[in-house]
Design a protein around this motif. Structure first.
Motif, PDB file in Angstrom:
ATOM      1  N   ASP A 276     -33.247  10.946   2.950  1.00  0.00           N
ATOM      2  CA  ASP A 276     -33.963  10.540   3.649  1.00  0.00           C
ATOM      3  C   ASP A 276     -33.599  11.468   5.425  1.00  0.00           C
ATOM      4  O   ASP A 276     -34.119  10.649   6.504  1.00  0.00           O
ATOM      5  CB  ASP A 276     -33.704   9.194   3.849  1.00  0.00           C
ATOM      6  N   THR A 277     -34.057  12.806   5.331  1.00  0.00           N
ATOM      7  CA  THR A 277     -33.265  12.882   6.711  1.00  0.00           C
ATOM      8  C   THR A 277     -34.060  14.417   6.862  1.00  0.00           C
ATOM      9  O   THR A 277     -34.267  15.073   5.627  1.00  0.00           O
ATOM     10  CB  THR A 277     -31.883  13.556   6.806  1.00  0.00           C
ATOM     11  N   ALA A 278     -35.046  14.651   7.546  1.00  0.00           N
ATOM     12  CA  ALA A 278     -36.053  15.904   7.804  1.00  0.00           C
ATOM     13  C   ALA A 278     -35.608  16.929   8.135  1.00  0.00           C
ATOM     14  O   ALA A 278     -34.021  16.608   9.737  1.00  0.00           O
ATOM     15  CB  ALA A 278     -36.811  15.288   8.874  1.00  0.00           C
ATOM     16  N   TYR A 279     -34.857  17.622   7.530  1.00  0.00           N
ATOM     17  CA  TYR A 279     -34.301  18.761   8.040  1.00  0.00           C
ATOM     18  C   TYR A 279     -34.964  20.307   8.738  1.00  0.00           C
ATOM     19  O   TYR A 279     -34.766  21.992   8.405  1.00  0.00           O
ATOM     20  CB  TYR A 279     -33.070  19.453   7.240  1.00  0.00           C
ATOM     21  N   GLY A 280     -36.363  20.683   8.081  1.00  0.00           N
ATOM     22  CA  GLY A 280     -37.104  21.571   8.256  1.00  0.00           C
ATOM     23  C   GLY A 280     -38.767  21.690   8.211  1.00  0.00           C
ATOM     24  O   GLY A 280     -39.149  20.382   7.503  1.00  0.00           O
ATOM     25  N   VAL A 281     -38.815  23.053   8.071  1.00  0.00           N
ATOM     26  CA  VAL A 281     -40.729  23.115   7.564  1.00  0.00           C
ATOM     27  C   VAL A 281     -40.803  24.287   6.630  1.00  0.00           C
ATOM     28  O   VAL A 281     -40.432  25.193   6.889  1.00  0.00           O
ATOM     29  CB  VAL A 281     -41.457  23.178   8.604  1.00  0.00           C
ATOM     30  N   LYS A 282     -41.857  23.463   5.865  1.00  0.00           N
ATOM     31  CA  LYS A 282     -42.086  25.211   4.835  1.00  0.00           C
ATOM     32  C   LYS A 282     -43.693  25.432   5.659  1.00  0.00           C
ATOM     33  O   LYS A 282     -44.226  24.652   5.917  1.00  0.00           O
ATOM     34  CB  LYS A 282     -42.380  24.428   3.321  1.00  0.00           C
ATOM     35  N   GLU A 297     -34.603  17.644  15.415  1.00  0.00           N
ATOM     36  CA  GLU A 297     -35.818  16.536  14.891  1.00  0.00           C
ATOM     37  C   GLU A 297     -36.810  17.476  14.478  1.00  0.00           C
ATOM     38  O   GLU A 297     -37.354  19.072  15.176  1.00  0.00           O
ATOM     39  CB  GLU A 297     -36.028  16.032  16.459  1.00  0.00           C
ATOM     40  N   VAL A 298     -37.856  16.910  13.351  1.00  0.00           N
ATOM     41  CA  VAL A 298     -38.627  17.730  13.233  1.00  0.00           C
ATOM     42  C   VAL A 298     -40.324  16.464  13.856  1.00  0.00           C
ATOM     43  O   VAL A 298     -39.891  15.087  13.109  1.00  0.00           O
ATOM     44  CB  VAL A 298     -39.408  17.577  11.708  1.00  0.00           C
ATOM     45  N   VAL A 299     -41.058  17.116  14.246  1.00  0.00           N
ATOM     46  CA  VAL A 299     -41.915  16.378  15.365  1.00  0.00           C
ATOM     47  C   VAL A 299     -43.490  16.577  14.768  1.00  0.00           C
ATOM     48  O   VAL A 299     -43.933  17.941  15.219  1.00  0.00           O
ATOM     49  CB  VAL A 299     -41.928  16.185  16.683  1.00  0.00           C
ATOM     50  N   VAL A 300     -44.461  15.486  14.357  1.00  0.00           N
ATOM     51  CA  VAL A 300     -45.259  16.066  13.433  1.00  0.00           C
ATOM     52  C   VAL A 300     -46.473  15.375  15.226  1.00  0.00           C
ATOM     53  O   VAL A 300     -46.899  14.321  15.547  1.00  0.00           O
ATOM     54  CB  VAL A 300     -46.157  14.911  12.167  1.00  0.00           C
ATOM     55  N   THR A 301     -47.109  16.487  15.022  1.00  0.00           N
ATOM     56  CA  THR A 301     -48.339  16.561  16.070  1.00  0.00           C
ATOM     57  C   THR A 301     -49.321  16.608  15.883  1.00  0.00           C
ATOM     58  O   THR A 301     -50.343  17.430  16.684  1.00  0.00           O
ATOM     59  CB  THR A 301     -48.538  16.618  17.436  1.00  0.00           C
ATOM     60  N   ALA A 302     -49.995  16.548  14.525  1.00  0.00           N
ATOM     61  CA  ALA A 302     -50.843  17.417  13.537  1.00  0.00           C
ATOM     62  C   ALA A 302     -52.357  16.665  14.203  1.00  0.00           C
ATOM     63  O   ALA A 302     -53.776  17.608  13.458  1.00  0.00           O
ATOM     64  CB  ALA A 302     -50.230  17.548  12.111  1.00  0.00           C
ATOM     65  N   GLY A 303     -52.381  15.758  14.811  1.00  0.00           N
ATOM     66  CA  GLY A 303     -53.278  14.829  14.365  1.00  0.00           C
ATOM     67  C   GLY A 303     -54.137  13.969  13.882  1.00  0.00           C
ATOM     68  O   GLY A 303     -53.014  13.706  12.254  1.00  0.00           O
ATOM     69  N   THR A 304     -54.914  13.357  13.701  1.00  0.00           N
ATOM     70  CA  THR A 304     -55.216  12.006  12.870  1.00  0.00           C
ATOM     71  C   THR A 304     -55.704  12.134  11.480  1.00  0.00           C
ATOM     72  O   THR A 304     -55.097  11.660  10.582  1.00  0.00           O
ATOM     73  CB  THR A 304     -56.272  11.245  13.561  1.00  0.00           C
ATOM     74  N   PHE A 305     -56.527  13.535  10.919  1.00  0.00           N
ATOM     75  CA  PHE A 305     -56.368  13.293  10.087  1.00  0.00           C
ATOM     76  C   PHE A 305     -54.880  14.580   9.082  1.00  0.00           C
ATOM     77  O   PHE A 305     -54.488  13.775   8.227  1.00  0.00           O
ATOM     78  CB  PHE A 305     -57.558  14.132  10.210  1.00  0.00           C
ATOM     79  N   ASN A 306     -54.727  15.396   9.836  1.00  0.00           N
ATOM     80  CA  ASN A 306     -53.361  16.382   9.211  1.00  0.00           C
ATOM     81  C   ASN A 306     -52.147  16.074   9.463  1.00  0.00           C
ATOM     82  O   ASN A 306     -51.621  16.088   8.388  1.00  0.00           O
ATOM     83  CB  ASN A 306     -53.880  17.950  10.263  1.00  0.00           C
TER      84      ASN A 306
END
Length: 597
Positions: A276-282, A297-306
């Protein structure tokens, strides 16, 4: 396409290209210092990873770069074309390589006058995201919008608190507002993004405003005025005749710092989560699959659809849908639900030549003016709008907006009608035929506070596939309550003094679905059949259900969302500036969590 040493253009017209060739030998007027491509190795650790370099991601990464932390910004697109800088060419990128080209799924009910019953959803696939493709209108919504948010997630999001963050990024130079103390105190003067306007008003704009005033609307100097609505001219995020966005005003400069890495043309396939912890991205880059790690932290700013697509591919979403897709459920949350958008219905008038008249010679001269000193019509975007309220108790809170535009005679209306608006062939042919002889006045009638809701779902497990978008348009019939009245108001422009003198008349689009239906029911039918998106979709990772008041994904440590998807309810206005505000607040939340604020 003309090849230049300083830049390549996107979809500019032949006139612009010819003029650009003329000037290219002496100077590269439109060059922007886009962030360089990061050279980062697979497995590199960062403090913070920001997923998506659009309006929110550019703002957030720029703000966080002020901290002594290492930041990776990952963007699926590349640099914008230089066309994107020119306000008057704002539509040239819609439907192009620089657009995600999202479309909604046919519900066999709404939007049946559009091709395949599908609404176009243009979104920028490049640095700056939709802030590199939009109309540059500076709009905030109204206090009631944010007080509504506050009732859901707390006073941190009420009007007085968000106003502070609007001011933080704003650099107001609109001379119509700066001279008025009662209006200017609501604005910021020290921020990075210029909010521009002038007393120079195009002829067509003056005539629209005269018509709206004749129809009983007040004329307002500031369309962001939270206490008085009416008709007026918008301020725009334009500086020195060029688009000014969180990319050009903030990220371009911040990318010069050695703690900010911008990775372009890189698709985030999933968020890496363990315990339950975000640690990166693929990340998919060229033909490689890479992993990057976020120590904080990981912050998602990919928009309403992505954003919902990435979250669901990562196992964060509605359990039933994830089970259907064969995805291991990390956290059962209503990701993708609560999709909604301003509903737009177009009313078209035909009128004798003279309102937006521009000859080919004049158009050529406007291009020369722009390239010479960034003056003329190409420095402008959509200029004027009107807000309508049908609620006597909240008369200064709008229910609908009307946005007029003018298309000169013989403008080949058929192409944008099909490509951008997405109407069926018969409708585009009818308007285009009339356009051979008449100017076309289009009045976009927009429901600013829809109750209908849709959803975003995964199409497949392939991260490069677009999501399935179900608009839900008019699945709550209350959204039709005042649509006939708003459409009638727009049509009544044809009967005002000036437009009567131009023999203006309403174009009946002969919509099959509305045959043998009359009066108010016919207008409701037209609204349902021709409904399209106003390109302000929000809500798919909403505060209160998916994220908390500090934009943290519920039940997942080290993961936030900070874009339009977190809006629990859409604001009454264009969403670009509110997204900047959301990113500004996210930056402060992160600074506080890291002990820097």
């Amino acid at each position: 396409m003309v090849e230049l040493s300083c830049a390549s253009t996107g979809a500019a017209g032949a006139t612009f290209t010819a003029a650009l060739q003329f000037f290219a030998a002496s100077q590269c007027l439109l060059q922007e210092p886009w962030p360089p491509q990061a050279d980062v190795k697979n497995g590199t650790h960062f403090d913070i990873i920001v997923v998506g370099g659009g309006t929110a991601g550019a703002t957030l990464a720029a703000r966080l770069s002020d901290l002594p932390v290492k930041i990776l910004l990952v963007e699926a697109g590349g640099d914008p074309p230089q066309d994107s800088i020119i306000p008057g060419l704002k539509d040239s990128m819609k439907g192009s390589y620089y657009d995600w080209n999202f479309t909604t799924t046919d519900d066999y009910y709404s939007s049946q006058a559009l091709q395949d019953g599908s609404q176009r959803q243009p979104r920028g696939k490049m640095l700056g995201g939709s802030g590199s493709i939009n109309d540059m209108i500076y709009s905030r919504g109204f206090p009631a919008d944010y007080d509504e948010w506050a009732s859901i997630v707390g006073d941190d999001w009420n009007w007085s608190n968000v106003l502070t963050y609007f001011k933080k990024t704003e650099h107001l130079t609109d001379e119509r507002i700066t001279v008025d103390p009662e209006l200017s105190y609501l604005h910021g003067f020290d921020g990075e993004i210029e909010v521009y306007g002038s007393n120079d008003s195009p002829f067509a704009t003056d005539k629209y405003l005269e018509a709206f005033e004749e129809l009983g609307l007040d004329i307002v100097k500031d369309m962001t005025n939270p206490f008085k609505i009416g008709a007026g001219r918008f301020s725009h995020t334009i500086k020195d005749g060029k688009r000014h966005s969180s990319l050009t005003a903030m990220l371009n400069k911040a990318s010069e710092k050695n703690n900010l890495y911008v990775l372009k043309d890189a698709h985030v396939a999933k968020i890496l989560v363990e315990n339950d912890t975000a640690y990166g991205v693929k990340v998919l880059l060229n033909d490689d699959e890479l992993q990057f790690f976020a120590d904080k932290e990981v912050v998602v700013t990919a928009g309403t659809f992505n954003t919902p697509k990435i979250l669901m591919l990562s196992g964060i979403g509605p359990k039933e849908h994830l089970d259907e897709m064969g995805i291991n459920v990390v956290k059962d949350l209503p990701v993708g639900e609560n999709l909604h958008d301003h509903i737009m219905v177009l009313t078209h008038l035909a009128a004798d030549n003279g309102t937006c008249y521009t000859s080919k010679e004049d158009a050529h001269m406007e291009t020369i003016k722009y390239l010479y000193d960034r003056s003329g019509s190409l420095v402008r975007s959509s200029d004027v709008g009107a807000y309508l309220s049908f609620n006597k108790e909240t008369k200064n809170v709008p229910d609908f907006a009307i946005y007029p535009t003018c298309v000169r005679v013989n403008s080949d209306f058929y192409v944008p009608c099909r490509k951008i608006l997405g109407f069926k062939r018969s409708i585009c042919e009818k308007i285009d035929t009339l356009n051979k002889e008449y100017e076309i006045i289009t009045l976009a009638v927009v429901n600013l506070k829809p109750k209908s809701r849709g959803t975003v779902l995964l199409q497949s497990l392939d991260p490069l596939d677009p999501p399935l978008i179900y608009s839900g348009t008019f699945n709550d019939m209350r959204d039709l309550d005042n649509y006939p009245d708003a459409i009638e108001f727009a049509r009544s422009v044809a009967g005002t003094y000036y437009f009567s003198s131009k023999n203006a008349f309403v174009i009946d689009l002969d919509i099959d679905e509305c045959d043998d239906i009359f009066d108010r029911e016919r207008l409701e039918c037209i609204a349902i059949a021709t409904a399209m998106s106003a390109w302000h979709a929000v809500g798919t990772a909403a505060m209160g259900t998916v994220v908390d008041s500090e934009l943290r994904v519920k039940g997942v440590t080290g993961l936030r969302v900070a874009d339009a998807s977190v809006m629990p309810k859409v604001v009454r206005g264009n969403t670009n500036s509110p997204v900047v505000m959301i990113a500004e607040k996210a930056a402060d939340y992160i600074k506080h969590s890291l002990g820097y604020f």
